[in-house]
Write an enzyme that holds these catalytic residues in place. Structure first.
Site, PDB file in Angstrom:
ATOM      1  N   GLY A   1       0.814  -1.213   0.000  1.00 44.26           N
ATOM      2  CA  GLY A   1       0.000   0.000   0.000  1.00 44.26           C
ATOM      3  C   GLY A   1       0.843   1.256   0.000  1.00 44.26           C
ATOM      4  O   GLY A   1       2.078   1.204   0.149  1.00 44.26           O
ATOM      5  N   ASP A   2       0.180   2.384  -0.261  1.00 43.34           N
ATOM      6  CA  ASP A   2       0.828   3.709  -0.245  1.00 43.34           C
ATOM      7  C   ASP A   2       1.941   3.837  -1.273  1.00 43.34           C
ATOM      8  O   ASP A   2       2.930   4.539  -1.060  1.00 43.34           O
ATOM      9  CB  ASP A   2       1.368   4.045   1.165  1.00 43.34           C
ATOM     10  CG  ASP A   2       0.264   4.018   2.201  1.00 43.34           C
ATOM     11  OD1 ASP A   2      -0.873   4.394   1.869  1.00 43.34           O
ATOM     12  OD2 ASP A   2       0.539   3.599   3.338  1.00 43.34           O
ATOM     13  N   GLU A   3       1.778   3.181  -2.403  1.00 42.69           N
ATOM     14  CA  GLU A   3       2.798   3.237  -3.457  1.00 42.69           C
ATOM     15  C   GLU A   3       2.676   4.510  -4.297  1.00 42.69           C
ATOM     16  O   GLU A   3       3.448   4.730  -5.226  1.00 42.69           O
ATOM     17  CB  GLU A   3       2.683   2.015  -4.393  1.00 42.69           C
ATOM     18  CG  GLU A   3       2.871   0.664  -3.717  1.00 42.69           C
ATOM     19  CD  GLU A   3       1.563   0.054  -3.218  1.00 42.69           C
ATOM     20  OE1 GLU A   3       0.555   0.791  -3.145  1.00 42.69           O
ATOM     21  OE2 GLU A   3       1.544  -1.145  -2.883  1.00 42.69           O
TER      22      GLU A   3
ATOM     23  N   LYS B   1      -0.523   5.355  -5.692  1.00 44.68           N
ATOM     24  CA  LYS B   1      -1.527   5.013  -6.709  1.00 44.68           C
ATOM     25  C   LYS B   1      -2.361   6.242  -7.066  1.00 44.68           C
ATOM     26  O   LYS B   1      -2.722   6.454  -8.217  1.00 44.68           O
ATOM     27  CB  LYS B   1      -2.448   3.897  -6.181  1.00 44.68           C
ATOM     28  CG  LYS B   1      -1.711   2.619  -5.838  1.00 44.68           C
ATOM     29  CD  LYS B   1      -2.613   1.598  -5.172  1.00 44.68           C
ATOM     30  CE  LYS B   1      -3.069   1.963  -3.789  1.00 44.68           C
ATOM     31  NZ  LYS B   1      -2.015   2.003  -2.759  1.00 44.68           N
TER      32      LYS B   1
ATOM     33  N   LYS C   1      -1.619   9.364  -7.185  1.00 44.67           N
ATOM     34  CA  LYS C   1      -0.950  10.254  -8.139  1.00 44.67           C
ATOM     35  C   LYS C   1      -1.062   9.696  -9.568  1.00 44.67           C
ATOM     36  O   LYS C   1      -1.342  10.439 -10.507  1.00 44.67           O
ATOM     37  CB  LYS C   1       0.538  10.433  -7.758  1.00 44.67           C
ATOM     38  CG  LYS C   1       1.304  11.125  -8.851  1.00 44.67           C
ATOM     39  CD  LYS C   1       2.724  11.510  -8.546  1.00 44.67           C
ATOM     40  CE  LYS C   1       3.352  11.965  -9.881  1.00 44.67           C
ATOM     41  NZ  LYS C   1       4.586  12.693  -9.736  1.00 44.67           N
TER      42      LYS C   1
ATOM     43  N   ALA D   1      -8.212   3.249   2.841  1.00 44.50           N
ATOM     44  CA  ALA D   1      -7.312   3.803   1.831  1.00 44.50           C
ATOM     45  C   ALA D   1      -7.117   5.292   2.061  1.00 44.50           C
ATOM     46  O   ALA D   1      -8.026   5.983   2.509  1.00 44.50           O
ATOM     47  CB  ALA D   1      -7.896   3.584   0.439  1.00 44.50           C
ATOM     48  N   GLY D   2      -5.927   5.779   1.753  1.00 46.53           N
ATOM     49  CA  GLY D   2      -5.671   7.216   1.762  1.00 46.53           C
ATOM     50  C   GLY D   2      -4.835   7.508   0.535  1.00 46.53           C
ATOM     51  O   GLY D   2      -3.672   7.124   0.482  1.00 46.53           O
ATOM     52  N   HIS D   3      -5.454   8.108  -0.483  1.00 47.97           N
ATOM     53  CA  HIS D   3      -4.760   8.366  -1.742  1.00 47.97           C
ATOM     54  C   HIS D   3      -4.540   9.866  -1.886  1.00 47.97           C
ATOM     55  O   HIS D   3      -5.485  10.646  -1.762  1.00 47.97           O
ATOM     56  CB  HIS D   3      -5.574   7.821  -2.918  1.00 47.97           C
ATOM     57  CG  HIS D   3      -5.734   6.334  -2.879  1.00 47.97           C
ATOM     58  ND1 HIS D   3      -6.424   5.623  -3.832  1.00 47.97           N
ATOM     59  CD2 HIS D   3      -5.281   5.413  -1.991  1.00 47.97           C
ATOM     60  CE1 HIS D   3      -6.388   4.328  -3.519  1.00 47.97           C
ATOM     61  NE2 HIS D   3      -5.700   4.179  -2.404  1.00 47.97           N
TER      62      HIS D   3
ATOM     63  N   GLN E   1      -5.079  -0.165  -1.314  1.00 52.88           N
ATOM     64  CA  GLN E   1      -4.097  -1.021  -0.634  1.00 52.88           C
ATOM     65  C   GLN E   1      -3.051  -1.513  -1.655  1.00 52.88           C
ATOM     66  O   GLN E   1      -2.879  -0.892  -2.694  1.00 52.88           O
ATOM     67  CB  GLN E   1      -4.767  -2.198   0.090  1.00 52.88           C
ATOM     68  CG  GLN E   1      -5.593  -1.779   1.313  1.00 52.88           C
ATOM     69  CD  GLN E   1      -6.954  -1.227   0.976  1.00 52.88           C
ATOM     70  OE1 GLN E   1      -7.722  -1.861   0.291  1.00 52.88           O
ATOM     71  NE2 GLN E   1      -7.260  -0.054   1.457  1.00 52.88           N
TER      72      GLN E   1
ATOM     73  N   THR F   1      -1.368   8.269   5.588  1.00 48.90           N
ATOM     74  CA  THR F   1      -2.340   9.271   5.147  1.00 48.90           C
ATOM     75  C   THR F   1      -3.589   9.196   6.016  1.00 48.90           C
ATOM     76  O   THR F   1      -4.187  10.213   6.351  1.00 48.90           O
ATOM     77  CB  THR F   1      -2.731   8.993   3.669  1.00 48.90           C
ATOM     78  OG1 THR F   1      -1.537   8.828   2.917  1.00 48.90           O
ATOM     79  CG2 THR F   1      -3.541  10.110   3.068  1.00 48.90           C
TER      80      THR F   1
END
Ligand code: GDP
Ligand code: IMO
Ligand code: MG
Length: 438
Positions: free
Chosen positions: A12-14, A16, A18, A39-41, A228, A303
């Site tokens: 996760g937090d890769e 995505k 952006k 999720a935190g995008h 994720q 996030t």
């Protein structure tokens, strides 16, 4: 086959969010198909920072319809809060710009309570969930008797359903906690609160499966946004230190209702190093000054929960496994700028377990706990690269690092990211821009 998927290949937090924002132009729909407000995008546009939990990261592009499909577990308060926050920033979402499946399962107050109780009582290492009620809601979905879908909130028996489930959940929660630890839930208050959520969400409720299947038949461009990362997939990840949905590539079809034959391109998003939030094995973790260097430069704090993320070297055994699992045909290599200033960079190319070398990702978490990473060391680069605009202007050592990753994973690098901003992106595979021109 007009479908494109963006999925995370790590924990996760890769970044995505952006990539989804970047690829949104020219699409008809951008779709969240699993997970929930765990999720935190993050999407950064100039000085503006948007943090999205349930709304697809395509929401900033006018003319695109955002879709939340039935595979998502919906926190109604959170999605309404996000809609209101965007409105305060002049982004208005009406029923044409946002569709939410009536099949989404709704997160209710007992799910938060159960998440707290269960995560602290697993016996071994805690999973360290985001405490957003995700696991308990998916469990109720699969178990069926105590589940409530968004569509159920508009049926005449909704109030009775809330009363019946609250009574049962109060008994379950009382049994799971010590005396006095748990305040019984009030069915009447829950009904009033959720009836109001239902009223506000009504303009957005739709049969998203039908919408998306029709879009595919009409060859409209659809972008699927994974939440994720593949290693948190409930079936194929580092179980039980995972989330409760199919967050690898295999989740697209079951979560959205769109079969794989409509997917043309699967992009795997990878950080130039590794991070993990919460419990579970992490073979390349650097719980030392190198890890702190990555955390500081990458601002590696959650996030959603603000927890410091665990940091370590890139694990190609894990990424190659996730890329194969997802049918990935291009990599987005993110946060490359974070690595500037390191004399040398380590890549984990294989594991050693019981004296044997392997590049197979173990299926049992206790085996993963025992592996010793085998590293290959490559030279780092000293210069900052966050202003670099073209691939050829990257330092030679960065080229060598990217080439080696592509070779080891078996996938070309289509995008390189050197900072959070839209302009800090090098699109290597120009065909990705095609839908924008259509
Ligand atoms: P997601 O959950 O996969 O969408 O990722 P997150 O938004 O949780 O975390 C990624 C973080 O990295 C965000 O704060 C982004 O703004 C930031 N980010 C994205 N790309 C880059 C990059 O290339 N370099 C740096 N330094 N930060 C980036
Ligand atoms: P995005 O979409 C990173 C992790 C939690 C915990 C485990 C289970 O921003 O990449 P859950 O609340 O889902 O039951 O928690 O999964 N986790 C994430 N880690 N990024 C995420 O989402 C995550 N969503 C869940 O930290 O270890
Ligand atoms: Mg995130």
């Amino acid at each position: 086959m007009p479908g494109t998927c963006v999925i995370g290949l790590q924990w996760g937090d890769e970044a995505k969010g952006k990539i989804v924002d970047l690829l949104t132009a020219g699409r008809r729909y951008v779709v969240r198909y699993q997970g929930g407000a765990n999720a935190g995008h993050t999407v950064v546009v100039g000085k503006e920072v948007y943090k999205l939990s349930l709304l697809p990261s395509g929401v900033l592009a006018p003319g695109v319809t955002c879709v939340i499909t039935g595979g998502v577990v919906l926190n109604p308060a959170k999605v309404l809060e996000e809609i209101d926050e965007l409105l305060a920033r002049d982004i208005r979402l009406d029923g044409d710009r946002l569709k939410i499946s009536d099949r989404t399962h709704v997160i209710l107050p007992w799910h938060f309570a159960e998440d707290r109780v269960l995560d602290t009582s697993t016996g071994g290492e805690s999973i360290g969930t985001t405490q957003r009620g995700i696991g308990p809601c998916y469990r109720d979905k699969v178990a069926r008797s105590y589940a409530i879908r968004l569509g159920d909130m508009y049926r005449p028996d909704f109030k009775e359903r809330i009363a019946r489930i609250t009574e049962a959940k109060n008994r379950v929660l009382a049994a799971m906690t010590n005396e006095g630890e748990f305040e019984p839930l009030d069915a009447e208050a829950i009904y009033e609160q959720y009836a109001e959520f239902a009223r506000r969400l009504e303009p957005f409720v739709a049969d998203t499966t039908e919408i998306l299947l029709t879009a595919m038949e009409k060859d409209e461009h659809v972008l699927f946004e994974g939440a994720q990362g593949s290693l948190l997939d409930v079936d194929h990840g580092t179980y039980p230190y995972v989330t409760s949905s199919n967050s690898s590539g295999v989740g697209v079809a079951n979560g959205s209702g769109v079969p794989g034959c409509h997917i043309e391109k699967v992009l795997g998003v990878v950080k130039a190093y590794s991070t993990r939030v919460g419990g579970g094995p992490f073979p390349t973790e650097q719980d030392n000054e190198k890890g702190q260097y990555l955390r500081d430069r990458g601002n590696e704090y959650g996030t959603v929960t603000k927890r410091p993320r665990r940091c370590g070297w890139l694990d190609v055994v894990a990424v190659r496994y996730a890329a194969r699992l997802g049918g990935v045909d291009g990599l987005c290599l993110m946060l490359l700028d974070v690595l500037s200033g390191l004399d040398e960079i380590q890549i984990c190319t294989a594991y050693e377990i019981d004296g044997r070398r392997t590049n197979v990702f173990p299926s049992h978490v206790e085996d993963l706990r025992r592996v010793k990473p085998i590293y290959e060391s490559v030279p780092g680069w000293s210069e900052e690269i966050d202003q670099v605009q073209s691939y050829s202007d990257l330092p030679a050592a960065a080229h060598a690092y990217l080439d080696r990753i592509a070779e080891l994973v078996g996938c070309p690098v289509d995008v390189v990211s050197v900072g959070p901003g839209r302009e800090q992106t090098i699109v290597v595979n120009e065909s990705l821009r095609k839908p924008a021109l259509a």
